[in-house]
Design a protein around this motif. Sequence first.
Motif, PDB file in Angstrom:
ATOM      1  N   SER A 169       0.825  -1.216   0.000  1.00  0.00           N
ATOM      2  CA  SER A 169       0.000   0.000   0.000  1.00  0.00           C
ATOM      3  C   SER A 169       0.858   1.265   0.000  1.00  0.00           C
ATOM      4  O   SER A 169       0.461   2.293  -0.551  1.00  0.00           O
ATOM      5  CB  SER A 169      -0.971   0.001   1.188  1.00  0.00           C
ATOM      6  OG  SER A 169      -0.261  -0.019   2.400  1.00  0.00           O
ATOM      7  N   GLY A 170       2.058   1.185   0.591  1.00  0.00           N
ATOM      8  CA  GLY A 170       2.940   2.350   0.582  1.00  0.00           C
ATOM      9  C   GLY A 170       3.271   2.791  -0.836  1.00  0.00           C
ATOM     10  O   GLY A 170       3.416   3.986  -1.115  1.00  0.00           O
ATOM     11  N   TYR A 184       0.790   5.277  -2.230  1.00  0.00           N
ATOM     12  CA  TYR A 184       1.004   6.656  -1.775  1.00  0.00           C
ATOM     13  C   TYR A 184       2.246   7.244  -2.440  1.00  0.00           C
ATOM     14  O   TYR A 184       2.276   8.420  -2.815  1.00  0.00           O
ATOM     15  CB  TYR A 184       1.111   6.704  -0.245  1.00  0.00           C
ATOM     16  CG  TYR A 184      -0.209   6.381   0.420  1.00  0.00           C
ATOM     17  CD1 TYR A 184      -1.196   7.359   0.542  1.00  0.00           C
ATOM     18  CD2 TYR A 184      -0.502   5.096   0.865  1.00  0.00           C
ATOM     19  CE1 TYR A 184      -2.431   7.056   1.118  1.00  0.00           C
ATOM     20  CE2 TYR A 184      -1.736   4.788   1.430  1.00  0.00           C
ATOM     21  CZ  TYR A 184      -2.692   5.768   1.554  1.00  0.00           C
ATOM     22  OH  TYR A 184      -3.919   5.470   2.104  1.00  0.00           O
ATOM     23  N   ALA A 208      -0.161  11.083   2.182  1.00  0.00           N
ATOM     24  CA  ALA A 208      -0.947  10.126   2.954  1.00  0.00           C
ATOM     25  C   ALA A 208      -1.734  10.785   4.082  1.00  0.00           C
ATOM     26  O   ALA A 208      -2.609  10.156   4.676  1.00  0.00           O
ATOM     27  CB  ALA A 208      -0.027   9.047   3.519  1.00  0.00           C
ATOM     28  N   SER A 209      -1.410  12.037   4.408  1.00  0.00           N
ATOM     29  CA  SER A 209      -2.166  12.703   5.473  1.00  0.00           C
ATOM     30  C   SER A 209      -3.416  13.390   4.927  1.00  0.00           C
ATOM     31  O   SER A 209      -4.190  13.978   5.679  1.00  0.00           O
ATOM     32  CB  SER A 209      -1.275  13.715   6.201  1.00  0.00           C
ATOM     33  OG  SER A 209      -0.980  14.781   5.330  1.00  0.00           O
ATOM     34  N   ARG A 218      -6.663   9.231   0.872  1.00  0.00           N
ATOM     35  CA  ARG A 218      -6.868   7.920   1.512  1.00  0.00           C
ATOM     36  C   ARG A 218      -8.186   7.317   1.050  1.00  0.00           C
ATOM     37  O   ARG A 218      -8.277   6.126   0.789  1.00  0.00           O
ATOM     38  CB  ARG A 218      -6.826   8.040   3.046  1.00  0.00           C
ATOM     39  CG  ARG A 218      -5.555   8.673   3.589  1.00  0.00           C
ATOM     40  CD  ARG A 218      -5.336   8.359   5.060  1.00  0.00           C
ATOM     41  NE  ARG A 218      -4.908   6.988   5.239  1.00  0.00           N
ATOM     42  CZ  ARG A 218      -3.641   6.567   5.167  1.00  0.00           C
ATOM     43  NH1 ARG A 218      -2.672   7.427   4.956  1.00  0.00           N
ATOM     44  NH2 ARG A 218      -3.340   5.298   5.324  1.00  0.00           N
ATOM     45  N   ASP A 232       3.312  10.359  10.326  1.00  0.00           N
ATOM     46  CA  ASP A 232       2.426   9.217  10.070  1.00  0.00           C
ATOM     47  C   ASP A 232       1.593   8.843  11.300  1.00  0.00           C
ATOM     48  O   ASP A 232       0.481   8.350  11.176  1.00  0.00           O
ATOM     49  CB  ASP A 232       3.239   7.991   9.610  1.00  0.00           C
ATOM     50  CG  ASP A 232       3.858   8.191   8.223  1.00  0.00           C
ATOM     51  OD1 ASP A 232       3.419   9.109   7.511  1.00  0.00           O
ATOM     52  OD2 ASP A 232       4.783   7.436   7.864  1.00  0.00           O
ATOM     53  N   GLY A 265       1.374  -2.159   5.215  1.00  0.00           N
ATOM     54  CA  GLY A 265       1.148  -0.712   5.265  1.00  0.00           C
ATOM     55  C   GLY A 265       1.192  -0.123   6.652  1.00  0.00           C
ATOM     56  O   GLY A 265       2.022  -0.494   7.484  1.00  0.00           O
ATOM     57  N   ARG A 266       0.297   0.854   6.873  1.00  0.00           N
ATOM     58  CA  ARG A 266       0.228   1.519   8.179  1.00  0.00           C
ATOM     59  C   ARG A 266      -1.144   1.307   8.818  1.00  0.00           C
ATOM     60  O   ARG A 266      -1.287   1.360  10.020  1.00  0.00           O
ATOM     61  CB  ARG A 266       0.436   3.037   8.039  1.00  0.00           C
ATOM     62  CG  ARG A 266       1.715   3.478   7.374  1.00  0.00           C
ATOM     63  CD  ARG A 266       2.922   3.172   8.248  1.00  0.00           C
ATOM     64  NE  ARG A 266       4.146   3.756   7.706  1.00  0.00           N
ATOM     65  CZ  ARG A 266       4.783   3.330   6.638  1.00  0.00           C
ATOM     66  NH1 ARG A 266       4.305   2.289   5.964  1.00  0.00           N
ATOM     67  NH2 ARG A 266       5.896   3.902   6.231  1.00  0.00           N
ATOM     68  N   ALA A 313       5.368  11.073  -0.011  1.00  0.00           N
ATOM     69  CA  ALA A 313       4.267  10.112   0.141  1.00  0.00           C
ATOM     70  C   ALA A 313       3.629  10.258   1.516  1.00  0.00           C
ATOM     71  O   ALA A 313       2.401  10.176   1.665  1.00  0.00           O
ATOM     72  CB  ALA A 313       4.793   8.698  -0.048  1.00  0.00           C
ATOM     73  N   SER A 314       4.456  10.483   2.520  1.00  0.00           N
ATOM     74  CA  SER A 314       3.944  10.632   3.874  1.00  0.00           C
ATOM     75  C   SER A 314       3.039  11.876   3.969  1.00  0.00           C
ATOM     76  O   SER A 314       2.018  11.862   4.670  1.00  0.00           O
ATOM     77  CB  SER A 314       5.130  10.701   4.831  1.00  0.00           C
ATOM     78  OG  SER A 314       4.771  11.239   6.053  1.00  0.00           O
TER      79      SER A 314
END
Length: 224
Positions: A37-38, A41, A103-104, A109, A184, A129-130, A99-100
């Motif tokens: 999944s990373g 992003y 991702a926010s 998302r 993250d 992923g996270r 990407a981070s």
Amino acid sequence: MLESDIPVFAIDGPSGSGKGTVSRILAKRLGWHYLDSGALYRLTAYEAEKQAVVLSDEAAVAKIAGSLDVHFSADNEGVFLAGENVNDAIRTEACGNRASKVASLPAVRDALLDWQRAFKKPPGLVADGRDMGSVVFPHAKVKVFLTASVEIRAERRYAQLKAKGIGGNLDAIFNDIRERDLRDSARSVAPMKPAKGAVLLDTDKLSIETVVEKLMNLLPDSTV
Ligand code: DC
């Protein structure tokens, strides 16, 4: 096989915890599908930069996320964007940082949610992923949260870069990882945290093979 019966192995954790490497090995060993999944992003961040879309334009970035033309090679080592292998380009520290940030953004998302769920196909899925266990696959059969100290993760990353012939500065990598962890974990949507029911595993002193063995042992016999 009913959709609800397809087993998902959710593996979450920060970068450098070893989750990418062990997830790939696990998927191969089980003959299951694999979701990185990373990479989704990272690809969104990469394409936004290519199209000169600023990351503060949430709607425009989400539109990119929802329309990526991506193909993963069968061995999960190649990532193709509109036919071009961008695997190396998206794995840089700079792309990881972007990407981070991407991702926010809640709309991003959202745009990636159904796509990630579509990776769940028979005979099973290893999802890396996270927020795999907390948001994307809350009914995953097994949930794991891999951890490792920032020091160890920075050293692993430094060794990786060195092996690739790319130089790196250990202090800068350490600070980068710490900054990314903070972003993250602190974001309001799907923050990085162990999912309810997740098994916590600290990989600081464990080899990749030992981690894989420990994870294999978490699977019920009926699944393997
Ligand atoms: O795992 P990675 O380093 O390739 O992920 C890149 C960034 O994407 C990471 O800093 C956080 C984000 N990410 C996320 O928010 N949710 C996921 N499921 C996977 C990655």
